[in-house]
Scaffold this motif. Structure first.
Motif, PDB file in Angstrom:
ATOM      1  N   ARG A  85     -89.857  39.152  80.274  1.00 60.05           N
ATOM      2  CA  ARG A  85     -89.103  40.410  80.230  1.00 60.05           C
ATOM      3  C   ARG A  85     -88.077  40.383  79.094  1.00 60.05           C
ATOM      4  O   ARG A  85     -87.899  41.370  78.374  1.00 60.05           O
ATOM      5  N   TRP A 113     -92.011  48.143  85.401  1.00 60.06           N
ATOM      6  CA  TRP A 113     -91.251  48.254  84.146  1.00 60.06           C
ATOM      7  C   TRP A 113     -92.167  48.616  82.984  1.00 60.06           C
ATOM      8  O   TRP A 113     -91.826  49.485  82.163  1.00 60.06           O
ATOM      9  N   ASP A 117     -88.168  43.058  76.169  1.00 62.24           N
ATOM     10  CA  ASP A 117     -87.030  43.971  76.094  1.00 62.24           C
ATOM     11  C   ASP A 117     -86.635  44.251  74.647  1.00 62.24           C
ATOM     12  O   ASP A 117     -86.176  45.346  74.308  1.00 62.24           O
ATOM     13  N   ASP A 153     -92.938  52.165  83.112  1.00 61.01           N
ATOM     14  CA  ASP A 153     -91.782  52.982  82.709  1.00 61.01           C
ATOM     15  C   ASP A 153     -91.660  53.106  81.193  1.00 61.01           C
ATOM     16  O   ASP A 153     -91.197  54.138  80.683  1.00 61.01           O
TER      17      ASP A 153
END
Length: 303
Positions: A86, A118, A90, A121
Protein backbone atom coordinates in the motif's frame (compact mmCIF):
# COMPACT_ATOMS: atom_id res chain seq x y z
CA UNK A 1 16.67 6.65 -18.13
CA UNK A 2 12.93 6.69 -19.03
CA UNK A 3 11.39 3.31 -19.68
CA UNK A 4 10.44 2.49 -23.26
CA UNK A 5 6.85 3.21 -24.17
CA UNK A 6 4.70 0.16 -24.93
CA UNK A 7 4.45 -0.92 -28.57
CA UNK A 8 1.28 0.08 -30.42
CA UNK A 9 0.37 -3.37 -31.81
CA UNK A 10 -0.48 -5.21 -28.60
CA UNK A 11 -2.30 -8.53 -28.90
CA UNK A 12 -5.76 -8.33 -27.27
CA UNK A 13 -5.68 -9.41 -23.61
CA UNK A 14 -1.89 -9.39 -23.64
CA UNK A 15 -0.53 -6.49 -21.58
CA UNK A 16 1.81 -3.93 -23.09
CA UNK A 17 4.05 -4.22 -20.04
CA UNK A 18 3.91 -6.06 -16.75
CA UNK A 19 5.40 -4.33 -13.71
CA UNK A 20 6.91 -6.61 -11.10
CA UNK A 21 7.33 -4.66 -7.88
CA UNK A 22 9.75 -6.50 -5.61
CA UNK A 23 12.48 -8.78 -6.97
CA UNK A 24 13.47 -10.99 -4.09
CA UNK A 25 13.67 -14.73 -4.64
CA UNK A 26 10.00 -15.14 -5.54
CA UNK A 27 9.65 -11.83 -7.37
CA UNK A 28 12.67 -12.62 -9.53
CA UNK A 29 11.24 -16.06 -10.33
CA UNK A 30 7.95 -14.45 -11.38
CA UNK A 31 9.76 -11.90 -13.57
CA UNK A 32 11.87 -14.63 -15.21
CA UNK A 33 8.77 -16.70 -16.02
CA UNK A 34 7.15 -13.70 -17.67
CA UNK A 35 10.28 -12.88 -19.64
CA UNK A 36 10.59 -16.50 -20.72
CA UNK A 37 7.06 -16.20 -22.11
CA UNK A 38 8.02 -13.03 -24.01
CA UNK A 39 6.09 -10.57 -21.88
CA UNK A 40 7.61 -7.06 -21.70
CA UNK A 41 8.53 -6.64 -18.03
CA UNK A 42 9.48 -3.59 -16.00
CA UNK A 43 10.94 -4.35 -12.57
CA UNK A 44 11.59 -2.30 -9.48
CA UNK A 45 13.03 -3.10 -6.07
CA UNK A 46 14.00 -0.88 -3.15
CA UNK A 47 17.46 -2.44 -3.34
CA UNK A 48 18.12 -1.75 -7.00
CA UNK A 49 20.95 -4.27 -7.29
CA UNK A 50 18.46 -7.13 -6.95
CA UNK A 51 17.09 -6.23 -10.37
CA UNK A 52 20.38 -6.49 -12.24
CA UNK A 53 20.24 -10.22 -12.94
CA UNK A 54 16.95 -9.61 -14.79
CA UNK A 55 18.38 -6.96 -17.10
CA UNK A 56 20.26 -9.52 -19.19
CA UNK A 57 16.99 -11.42 -19.68
CA UNK A 58 15.35 -8.35 -21.16
CA UNK A 59 13.68 -6.69 -18.19
CA UNK A 60 13.57 -2.91 -18.03
CA UNK A 61 14.85 -1.57 -14.72
CA UNK A 62 12.69 1.23 -13.34
CA UNK A 63 14.17 3.98 -11.20
CA UNK A 64 10.98 4.19 -9.15
CA UNK A 65 7.91 2.02 -8.61
CA UNK A 66 5.84 4.78 -10.22
CA UNK A 67 7.95 4.54 -13.40
CA UNK A 68 7.22 0.80 -13.61
CA UNK A 69 3.51 1.34 -12.97
CA UNK A 70 3.27 4.14 -15.54
CA UNK A 71 4.21 1.96 -18.53
CA UNK A 72 2.34 -1.16 -17.44
CA UNK A 73 -1.18 -2.49 -17.80
CA UNK A 74 -0.63 -5.12 -15.10
CA UNK A 75 1.17 -4.53 -11.81
CA UNK A 76 2.31 -7.56 -9.82
CA UNK A 77 3.18 -6.89 -6.19
CA UNK A 78 5.87 -9.13 -4.66
CA UNK A 79 6.84 -7.16 -1.56
CA UNK A 80 6.96 -8.02 2.14
CA UNK A 81 3.37 -7.42 3.23
CA UNK A 82 0.18 -5.49 2.52
CA UNK A 83 1.40 -2.42 4.38
CA UNK A 84 4.50 -2.22 2.18
CA UNK A 85 2.41 -2.77 -0.95
CA UNK A 86 0.00 0.00 0.00
CA UNK A 87 2.83 2.40 0.83
CA UNK A 88 4.46 1.79 -2.55
CA UNK A 89 1.25 2.22 -4.54
CA UNK A 90 0.13 5.25 -2.54
CA UNK A 91 2.99 7.11 -4.22
CA UNK A 92 1.51 6.41 -7.66
CA UNK A 93 -2.20 5.93 -6.94
CA UNK A 94 -3.17 8.42 -9.65
CA UNK A 95 -1.58 6.07 -12.21
CA UNK A 96 -3.64 2.99 -11.24
CA UNK A 97 -6.88 3.89 -13.01
CA UNK A 98 -7.63 1.27 -15.65
CA UNK A 99 -4.78 -0.99 -14.57
CA UNK A 100 -4.97 -4.47 -13.06
CA UNK A 101 -3.25 -4.92 -9.72
CA UNK A 102 -2.24 -8.49 -8.87
CA UNK A 103 -1.19 -8.75 -5.25
CA UNK A 104 0.85 -11.88 -4.46
CA UNK A 105 1.74 -10.71 -0.95
CA UNK A 106 1.01 -13.00 1.99
CA UNK A 107 -1.41 -11.54 4.50
CA UNK A 108 -4.82 -11.94 6.09
CA UNK A 109 -8.29 -12.18 4.62
CA UNK A 110 -9.18 -8.78 6.09
CA UNK A 111 -6.12 -7.17 4.53
CA UNK A 112 -7.02 -8.62 1.13
CA UNK A 113 -10.56 -7.24 1.31
CA UNK A 114 -9.35 -3.79 2.39
CA UNK A 115 -6.68 -3.68 -0.31
CA UNK A 116 -9.18 -4.70 -2.96
CA UNK A 117 -11.57 -1.95 -1.86
CA UNK A 118 -8.77 0.62 -2.05
CA UNK A 119 -7.79 -0.45 -5.56
CA UNK A 120 -11.43 -0.17 -6.62
CA UNK A 121 -11.58 3.33 -5.13
CA UNK A 122 -8.61 4.52 -7.19
CA UNK A 123 -10.06 3.06 -10.39
CA UNK A 124 -8.05 -0.13 -10.78
CA UNK A 125 -9.13 -3.76 -10.92
CA UNK A 126 -7.83 -6.18 -8.33
CA UNK A 127 -6.77 -9.80 -8.05
CA UNK A 128 -5.47 -11.16 -4.77
CA UNK A 129 -3.27 -14.19 -5.24
CA UNK A 130 -1.69 -16.90 -3.14
CA UNK A 131 1.46 -18.70 -4.28
CA UNK A 132 1.29 -22.37 -3.33
CA UNK A 133 4.84 -23.08 -4.49
CA UNK A 134 8.53 -22.35 -4.06
CA UNK A 135 10.50 -20.11 -6.46
CA UNK A 136 11.92 -23.11 -8.32
CA UNK A 137 8.40 -24.22 -9.25
CA UNK A 138 7.32 -20.94 -10.85
CA UNK A 139 6.41 -21.33 -14.51
CA UNK A 140 5.74 -25.07 -14.36
CA UNK A 141 2.49 -26.64 -15.61
CA UNK A 142 1.72 -28.31 -12.28
CA UNK A 143 2.29 -25.24 -10.09
CA UNK A 144 -0.74 -23.92 -8.22
CA UNK A 145 -1.68 -20.31 -7.50
CA UNK A 146 -5.06 -19.26 -6.11
CA UNK A 147 -6.64 -16.01 -7.34
CA UNK A 148 -9.66 -14.10 -6.07
CA UNK A 149 -11.25 -10.74 -6.84
CA UNK A 150 -12.09 -9.43 -10.29
CA UNK A 151 -13.41 -12.19 -12.53
CA UNK A 152 -13.02 -10.00 -15.65
CA UNK A 153 -9.35 -9.45 -14.78
CA UNK A 154 -8.85 -13.20 -14.28
CA UNK A 155 -10.53 -13.94 -17.60
CA UNK A 156 -8.60 -11.26 -19.47
CA UNK A 157 -5.17 -12.21 -18.15
CA UNK A 158 -5.55 -15.94 -17.58
CA UNK A 159 -2.87 -16.71 -20.18
CA UNK A 160 -0.40 -14.51 -18.30
CA UNK A 161 -1.36 -15.98 -14.92
CA UNK A 162 -1.03 -19.57 -16.09
CA UNK A 163 2.43 -18.72 -17.47
CA UNK A 164 3.41 -18.26 -13.83
CA UNK A 165 1.57 -21.34 -12.58
CA UNK A 166 -0.02 -23.76 -15.01
CA UNK A 167 -2.56 -24.98 -12.45
CA UNK A 168 -3.62 -21.46 -11.39
CA UNK A 169 -7.29 -21.29 -10.45
CA UNK A 170 -9.87 -18.61 -9.68
CA UNK A 171 -11.60 -19.24 -6.34
CA UNK A 172 -14.09 -16.39 -5.93
CA UNK A 173 -15.00 -12.75 -6.42
CA UNK A 174 -14.35 -11.80 -2.78
CA UNK A 175 -10.65 -10.81 -2.61
CA UNK A 176 -10.26 -12.59 0.75
CA UNK A 177 -11.08 -16.03 -0.70
CA UNK A 178 -7.53 -16.87 -1.76
CA UNK A 179 -6.19 -15.92 1.68
CA UNK A 180 -8.78 -18.09 3.41
CA UNK A 181 -7.75 -21.09 1.31
CA UNK A 182 -4.10 -20.30 2.07
CA UNK A 183 -4.88 -20.40 5.80
CA UNK A 184 -6.77 -23.66 5.40
CA UNK A 185 -4.24 -25.42 3.18
CA UNK A 186 -0.77 -23.88 3.46
CA UNK A 187 -0.82 -23.01 7.15
CA UNK A 188 -3.28 -25.39 8.78
CA UNK A 189 -2.92 -28.45 6.58
CA UNK A 190 0.45 -28.38 4.83
CA UNK A 191 2.68 -26.86 7.50
CA UNK A 192 1.05 -28.55 10.49
CA UNK A 193 1.03 -31.90 8.67
CA UNK A 194 4.76 -31.66 8.04
CA UNK A 195 5.31 -30.76 11.68
CA UNK A 196 3.29 -33.77 12.85
CA UNK A 197 5.18 -35.98 10.40
CA UNK A 198 8.49 -34.77 11.83
CA UNK A 199 7.26 -35.54 15.35
CA UNK A 200 6.65 -39.10 14.18
CA UNK A 201 10.04 -39.31 12.47
CA UNK A 202 11.74 -38.13 15.65
CA UNK A 203 10.03 -40.87 17.63
CA UNK A 204 10.85 -43.52 15.05
CA UNK A 205 14.51 -42.49 14.83
CA UNK A 206 14.95 -42.38 18.60
CA UNK A 207 13.49 -45.90 18.76
CA UNK A 208 16.09 -47.13 16.26
CA UNK A 209 13.76 -47.57 13.29
CA UNK A 210 15.35 -47.33 9.84
CA UNK A 211 13.74 -44.24 8.30
CA UNK A 212 14.18 -45.74 4.83
CA UNK A 213 11.37 -48.12 5.78
CA UNK A 214 9.09 -45.13 6.31
CA UNK A 215 10.23 -43.64 3.02
CA UNK A 216 9.49 -46.92 1.25
CA UNK A 217 5.87 -47.02 2.44
CA UNK A 218 5.26 -43.28 2.14
CA UNK A 219 3.32 -43.57 -1.18
CA UNK A 220 0.82 -45.87 0.55
CA UNK A 221 0.22 -43.39 3.37
CA UNK A 222 -0.07 -40.43 1.04
CA UNK A 223 -2.64 -42.25 -1.07
CA UNK A 224 -4.59 -43.26 2.04
CA UNK A 225 -4.45 -39.69 3.33
CA UNK A 226 -5.81 -38.39 0.02
CA UNK A 227 -8.71 -40.85 0.20
CA UNK A 228 -9.52 -39.86 3.79
CA UNK A 229 -9.41 -36.15 3.00
CA UNK A 230 -11.89 -36.61 0.17
CA UNK A 231 -14.18 -38.58 2.50
CA UNK A 232 -13.90 -35.80 5.11
CA UNK A 233 -14.88 -33.12 2.57
CA UNK A 234 -17.84 -35.24 1.44
CA UNK A 235 -18.92 -35.71 5.08
CA UNK A 236 -18.75 -31.98 5.83
CA UNK A 237 -20.60 -31.05 2.64
CA UNK A 238 -23.30 -33.65 3.36
CA UNK A 239 -23.49 -32.66 7.05
CA UNK A 240 -23.29 -36.36 7.86
CA UNK A 241 -20.57 -37.96 9.95
CA UNK A 242 -21.65 -41.57 10.19
CA UNK A 243 -19.16 -44.34 9.48
CA UNK A 244 -19.02 -48.10 9.10
CA UNK A 245 -15.23 -48.04 9.36
CA UNK A 246 -13.23 -46.62 12.32
CA UNK A 247 -15.14 -44.42 14.76
CA UNK A 248 -13.82 -41.29 16.38
CA UNK A 249 -13.70 -43.17 19.70
CA UNK A 250 -11.51 -45.86 18.13
CA UNK A 251 -9.02 -43.22 17.02
CA UNK A 252 -9.09 -41.55 20.42
CA UNK A 253 -8.33 -44.74 22.36
CA UNK A 254 -5.45 -45.59 20.00
CA UNK A 255 -3.95 -42.08 20.05
CA UNK A 256 -4.06 -41.87 23.85
CA UNK A 257 -1.89 -45.00 24.01
CA UNK A 258 0.51 -43.82 21.30
CA UNK A 259 0.84 -40.39 22.88
CA UNK A 260 1.69 -41.97 26.24
CA UNK A 261 4.44 -44.03 24.59
CA UNK A 262 5.89 -41.07 22.72
CA UNK A 263 5.89 -38.71 25.70
CA UNK A 264 7.24 -41.48 27.91
CA UNK A 265 10.21 -41.87 25.56
CA UNK A 266 11.04 -38.17 25.83
CA UNK A 267 9.29 -36.88 22.71
CA UNK A 268 7.31 -33.63 22.88
CA UNK A 269 4.42 -34.86 20.69
CA UNK A 270 2.80 -31.40 20.84
CA UNK A 271 0.83 -31.76 17.63
CA UNK A 272 -0.34 -35.26 18.49
CA UNK A 273 -1.48 -33.94 21.88
CA UNK A 274 -3.39 -31.16 20.13
CA UNK A 275 -5.07 -33.71 17.87
CA UNK A 276 -6.08 -35.74 20.92
CA UNK A 277 -7.52 -32.62 22.55
CA UNK A 278 -9.74 -32.09 19.50
CA UNK A 279 -10.92 -35.70 19.68
CA UNK A 280 -11.55 -35.48 23.43
CA UNK A 281 -13.78 -32.44 22.88
CA UNK A 282 -15.73 -34.21 20.14
CA UNK A 283 -16.07 -37.34 22.27
CA UNK A 284 -17.32 -35.33 25.25
CA UNK A 285 -19.90 -33.70 22.95
CA UNK A 286 -21.31 -37.12 22.08
CA UNK A 287 -19.67 -37.74 18.71
CA UNK A 288 -17.65 -40.80 19.69
CA UNK A 289 -19.49 -43.13 17.35
CA UNK A 290 -19.20 -40.76 14.42
CA UNK A 291 -16.49 -40.56 11.79
CA UNK A 292 -13.22 -38.78 12.40
CA UNK A 293 -14.68 -35.81 10.53
CA UNK A 294 -17.22 -35.31 13.35
CA UNK A 295 -14.66 -33.29 15.29
CA UNK A 296 -15.47 -30.34 13.03
CA UNK A 297 -18.84 -30.13 14.79
CA UNK A 298 -17.27 -29.13 18.08
CA UNK A 299 -14.96 -26.67 16.35
CA UNK A 300 -18.03 -24.97 14.87
CA UNK A 301 -20.01 -25.13 18.13
CA UNK A 302 -17.20 -23.49 20.13
CA UNK A 303 -16.86 -20.47 17.85
Amino acid sequence: MPLAEPPADITPNRPSHVAVIGTGLMGSAVARALLNNRYPVAVWNRTAGRCESLRDLGAQIADTAADAVRVSDVVILMVLDYAAARQILDESSELLRGKTIINLVTGSAAEASAFGAWVDDVGGTYLDGIIAAYPGQIGKPSTLFYYAGSLPAWTRYKTLLTALAGAATFVGSEPSAANVIDAAMTATFHTVSIGAFLEGLSYARSAGVDLDEIKRTLPYWLDLLSQELHVAIDDVQARSHTTDQATLETYLVALRTINKSMVGSGERAHLLSAAIDNLERAYAAGHGQGALSAQILTAQAER
